[in-house]
Design a protein around this motif. Structure first.
Motif, PDB file in Angstrom:
ATOM      1  N   VAL A   1      12.857  23.528 -23.925  1.00  0.00           N
ATOM      2  CA  VAL A   1      13.039  24.645 -22.987  1.00  0.00           C
ATOM      3  C   VAL A   1      11.944  25.688 -23.160  1.00  0.00           C
ATOM      4  O   VAL A   1      11.466  26.281 -22.183  1.00  0.00           O
ATOM      5  CB  VAL A   1      14.449  25.263 -23.132  1.00  0.00           C
ATOM      6  N   GLN A   2      11.505  25.906 -24.383  1.00  0.00           N
ATOM      7  CA  GLN A   2      10.443  26.884 -24.629  1.00  0.00           C
ATOM      8  C   GLN A   2       9.103  26.376 -24.089  1.00  0.00           C
ATOM      9  O   GLN A   2       8.359  27.123 -23.431  1.00  0.00           O
ATOM     10  CB  GLN A   2      10.321  27.158 -26.130  1.00  0.00           C
ATOM     11  N   TYR A   3       8.800  25.103 -24.365  1.00  0.00           N
ATOM     12  CA  TYR A   3       7.486  24.571 -23.979  1.00  0.00           C
ATOM     13  C   TYR A   3       7.365  24.446 -22.464  1.00  0.00           C
ATOM     14  O   TYR A   3       6.336  24.830 -21.881  1.00  0.00           O
ATOM     15  CB  TYR A   3       7.247  23.214 -24.641  1.00  0.00           C
ATOM     16  N   THR A   4       8.385  23.882 -21.818  1.00  0.00           N
ATOM     17  CA  THR A   4       8.307  23.686 -20.369  1.00  0.00           C
ATOM     18  C   THR A   4       8.236  25.017 -19.635  1.00  0.00           C
ATOM     19  O   THR A   4       7.521  25.148 -18.637  1.00  0.00           O
ATOM     20  CB  THR A   4       9.511  22.884 -19.861  1.00  0.00           C
ATOM     21  N   TYR A   5       8.957  26.011 -20.118  1.00  0.00           N
ATOM     22  CA  TYR A   5       8.934  27.337 -19.486  1.00  0.00           C
ATOM     23  C   TYR A   5       7.542  27.958 -19.597  1.00  0.00           C
ATOM     24  O   TYR A   5       6.989  28.475 -18.625  1.00  0.00           O
ATOM     25  CB  TYR A   5       9.979  28.228 -20.148  1.00  0.00           C
ATOM     26  N   MET A   6       6.962  27.889 -20.792  1.00  0.00           N
ATOM     27  CA  MET A   6       5.637  28.454 -20.987  1.00  0.00           C
ATOM     28  C   MET A   6       4.571  27.680 -20.210  1.00  0.00           C
ATOM     29  O   MET A   6       3.619  28.261 -19.677  1.00  0.00           O
ATOM     30  CB  MET A   6       5.286  28.458 -22.481  1.00  0.00           C
ATOM     31  N   ALA A   7       4.722  26.352 -20.122  1.00  0.00           N
ATOM     32  CA  ALA A   7       3.766  25.551 -19.361  1.00  0.00           C
ATOM     33  C   ALA A   7       3.840  25.895 -17.877  1.00  0.00           C
ATOM     34  O   ALA A   7       2.813  25.934 -17.184  1.00  0.00           O
ATOM     35  CB  ALA A   7       4.040  24.065 -19.576  1.00  0.00           C
ATOM     36  N   TRP A  63       6.830  21.680 -14.100  1.00  0.00           N
ATOM     37  CA  TRP A  63       7.202  22.230 -15.397  1.00  0.00           C
ATOM     38  C   TRP A  63       8.428  23.140 -15.266  1.00  0.00           C
ATOM     39  O   TRP A  63       9.287  23.184 -16.141  1.00  0.00           O
ATOM     40  CB  TRP A  63       6.036  22.997 -16.010  1.00  0.00           C
ATOM     41  N   GLY A  64       8.508  23.885 -14.163  1.00  0.00           N
ATOM     42  CA  GLY A  64       9.654  24.757 -13.949  1.00  0.00           C
ATOM     43  C   GLY A  64      10.948  23.984 -13.782  1.00  0.00           C
ATOM     44  O   GLY A  64      11.995  24.371 -14.319  1.00  0.00           O
ATOM     45  N   ILE A  65      10.881  22.865 -13.034  1.00  0.00           N
ATOM     46  CA  ILE A  65      12.078  22.027 -12.874  1.00  0.00           C
ATOM     47  C   ILE A  65      12.471  21.387 -14.201  1.00  0.00           C
ATOM     48  O   ILE A  65      13.654  21.328 -14.559  1.00  0.00           O
ATOM     49  CB  ILE A  65      11.816  20.950 -11.799  1.00  0.00           C
ATOM     50  N   LEU A  66      11.471  20.922 -14.948  1.00  0.00           N
ATOM     51  CA  LEU A  66      11.756  20.377 -16.283  1.00  0.00           C
ATOM     52  C   LEU A  66      12.346  21.442 -17.196  1.00  0.00           C
ATOM     53  O   LEU A  66      13.203  21.146 -18.049  1.00  0.00           O
ATOM     54  CB  LEU A  66      10.479  19.802 -16.897  1.00  0.00           C
ATOM     55  N   SER A  67      11.923  22.688 -17.019  1.00  0.00           N
ATOM     56  CA  SER A  67      12.482  23.788 -17.794  1.00  0.00           C
ATOM     57  C   SER A  67      13.965  23.969 -17.485  1.00  0.00           C
ATOM     58  O   SER A  67      14.770  24.223 -18.388  1.00  0.00           O
ATOM     59  CB  SER A  67      11.715  25.081 -17.493  1.00  0.00           C
ATOM     60  N   ALA A  68      14.331  23.833 -16.208  1.00  0.00           N
ATOM     61  CA  ALA A  68      15.740  23.936 -15.834  1.00  0.00           C
ATOM     62  C   ALA A  68      16.552  22.781 -16.421  1.00  0.00           C
ATOM     63  O   ALA A  68      17.686  22.962 -16.876  1.00  0.00           O
ATOM     64  CB  ALA A  68      15.880  23.954 -14.308  1.00  0.00           C
ATOM     65  N   VAL A  69      15.963  21.566 -16.425  1.00  0.00           N
ATOM     66  CA  VAL A  69      16.636  20.411 -17.041  1.00  0.00           C
ATOM     67  C   VAL A  69      16.853  20.660 -18.533  1.00  0.00           C
ATOM     68  O   VAL A  69      17.933  20.419 -19.082  1.00  0.00           O
ATOM     69  CB  VAL A  69      15.808  19.129 -16.826  1.00  0.00           C
ATOM     70  N   ALA A  70      15.793  21.149 -19.192  1.00  0.00           N
ATOM     71  CA  ALA A  70      15.889  21.424 -20.630  1.00  0.00           C
ATOM     72  C   ALA A  70      16.915  22.512 -20.916  1.00  0.00           C
ATOM     73  O   ALA A  70      17.672  22.431 -21.892  1.00  0.00           O
ATOM     74  CB  ALA A  70      14.515  21.840 -21.169  1.00  0.00           C
ATOM     75  N   LEU A  71      16.971  23.544 -20.054  1.00  0.00           N
ATOM     76  CA  LEU A  71      17.940  24.610 -20.242  1.00  0.00           C
ATOM     77  C   LEU A  71      19.360  24.093 -20.055  1.00  0.00           C
ATOM     78  O   LEU A  71      20.288  24.545 -20.739  1.00  0.00           O
ATOM     79  CB  LEU A  71      17.667  25.756 -19.263  1.00  0.00           C
TER      80      LEU A  71
END
Length: 298
Positions: free
Chosen positions: A87-93, A162-170
Motif C-alpha cells: 500500500v505504501q509503495y503503490t501509493y507513492m508510485a 498504480w493508484g488502482i493497485l494502491s486501492a487493491v493493496a489498501l
C-alpha cells in the motif's frame, strides 16, 4: 474534553497524511528523490518509532508476542509485505507518475473493492448502500481521470494503474489483519509490519547507498515531514483518536485527508484541475462521507 482531544488528534493525523502525499510529490518532481528510497526510509524509521512509542506507553512484554507462534509469524510477514509495503509503495508510485490528489482519491475507492470481495465470498449481501457507494466511486473515477471526455486520460496511465493497485493493496491491508488485531496491540502490528516492509525493500534498494548532499535545506525539511508527520504521527494520532471517538466518527473526520491532498496539490503545487475533475473529486469525497454517516436499518 476527551471528545475534543479525539477530534483534534484525528484531524491532525488525516491532514498530515494528505499533506504528506503532496510533499512527496514535490520531492519526486522537484528534487529527484527516488520513490524506492523514500518508501524504504519512511517505513523503517516510522516502524521503529511506533514500536518505541509502544514500549514507552504500554506493556513491554507484548512487543515480541507476535513472534512466539508460527501462525502469527506467517501472518505478520504476509501483512508486512502484501499489506503495508504494497500500500505504501503503490501509493507513492502513483504520486510519482501523476500527482498526490489523484493518487489519494484513487486509493479511497478501496471500500468499493471490499464490498465486491465480500459479496463474491458471500460474506455480505449487496445492499442499496453498496449500490450508492459503487455508483459514486465509478462516477468519481470517470470524471477524475477523463475530465468528462472518454477520448483521452487527463492523468498518465501509469499513475492510474498504480493508484488502482494502491486501492487493491489498501483493501487487503484493511481486511487481512483482523485476527492479528484481536490478539495484539495495533501499534505492535503496524510497527512490525513497517519494519518488515522497509527491511524487505532495503534488500533491493539499499537506503544507505544514496547521495543527498546536493539537496537544499528545504528538501531535508520536506523529508523529515514525510517520515515523521506524514507517516508516524499520522498513524499514531489516528489510532489514539479511537480511544475518545467511535470508529465511525474517526473515519468521518478522517475524510479530510483527500481534501487536504487535493487542496495542497492544486493551490500549492499549482497542478491543473478541470471542472469535471472537481466533480469527480466531489463524488469520491461524498462516497467517503456517505459510508461514514449512513447506517442501514437492522
Amino acid at each position: 474534553m476527551n471528545r475534543r482531544k479525539g477530534i483534534l488528534l484525528v484531524l491532525i493525523g488525516a491532514i498530515c497524511w494528505g499533506v504528506g502525499g503532496t510533499i512527496s510529490q514535490k520531492l519526486f518532481q522537484q528534487y529527484g528523490i527516488d520513490v524506492n528510497w523514500l518508501v524504504t526510509v519512511r517505513l523503517l524509521i516510522s516502524g521503529g518509532l511506533l514500536l518505541f512509542v509502544h514500549v514507552m506507553t504500554k506493556e513491554k512484554t507484548h512487543l515480541m508476542g507476535v513472534w512466539q507462534k508460527k501462525r502469527t509469524v506467517m501472518q505478520i510477514l504476509l501483512f508486512g509485505l502484501m499489506g503495508m509495503l504494497a500500500v505504501q509503495y503503490t501509493y507513492m508510485a502513483s504520486i510519482q507518475h501523476g500527482n498526490a490528489a489523484v493518487a489519494t482519491l484513487l486509493q479511497y475507492t478501496a471500500p468499493v473493492m471490499i464490498i465486491v470481495y465480500l459479496v463474491i465470498r458471500r460474506q455480505s449481501t449487496f445492499t442499496r448502500r453498496d449500490l450508492v457507494t459503487v455508483v459514486l466511486a465509478l462516477a468519481g473515477m470517470f470524471f477524475l481521470l477523463t475530465n468528462g471526455s472518454i477520448s483521452t486520460l487527463t492523468v498518465p496511465f501509469a499513475a492510474v494503474m498504480w493508484g488502482i493497485l494502491s486501492a487493491v493493496a489498501l483493501s487487503f491491508y484493511t481486511l487481512y489483519p483482523i485476527s492479528l488485531l484481536k490478539q495484539f496491540d495495533s501499534l505492535v502490528i503496524v510497527g512490525w509490519a513497517m519494519l518488515i516492509g522497509g527491511g524487505a525493500l532495503s534488500l533491493i534498494h539499499s537506503p544507505w547507498k544514496v547521495n543527498l548532499t546536493h539537496l537544499p535545506f528545504e528538501a531535508y525539511v520536506y523529508l523529515l515531514f514525510v517520515v515523521i508527520f506524514g507517516t508516524m504521527i499520522a498513524f499514531w494520532f489516528y489510532i489514539e483518536s479511537l480511544q475518545y471517538l467511535s470508529p465511525k466518527e474517526s473515519s468521518l473526520i478522517g475524510s479530510v485527508e483527500p481534501l487536504a491532498a487535493v487542496v495542497t496539490t492544486v493551490f500549492w503545487l499549482k497542478e491543473p484541475f478541470g471542472l469535471f475533475q472537481w466533480i469527480g473529486t466531489a463524488c469520491i469525497v461524498y462516497m467517503i462521507l456517505f459510508l461514514a454517516l449512513y447506517q442501514p436499518k437492522k
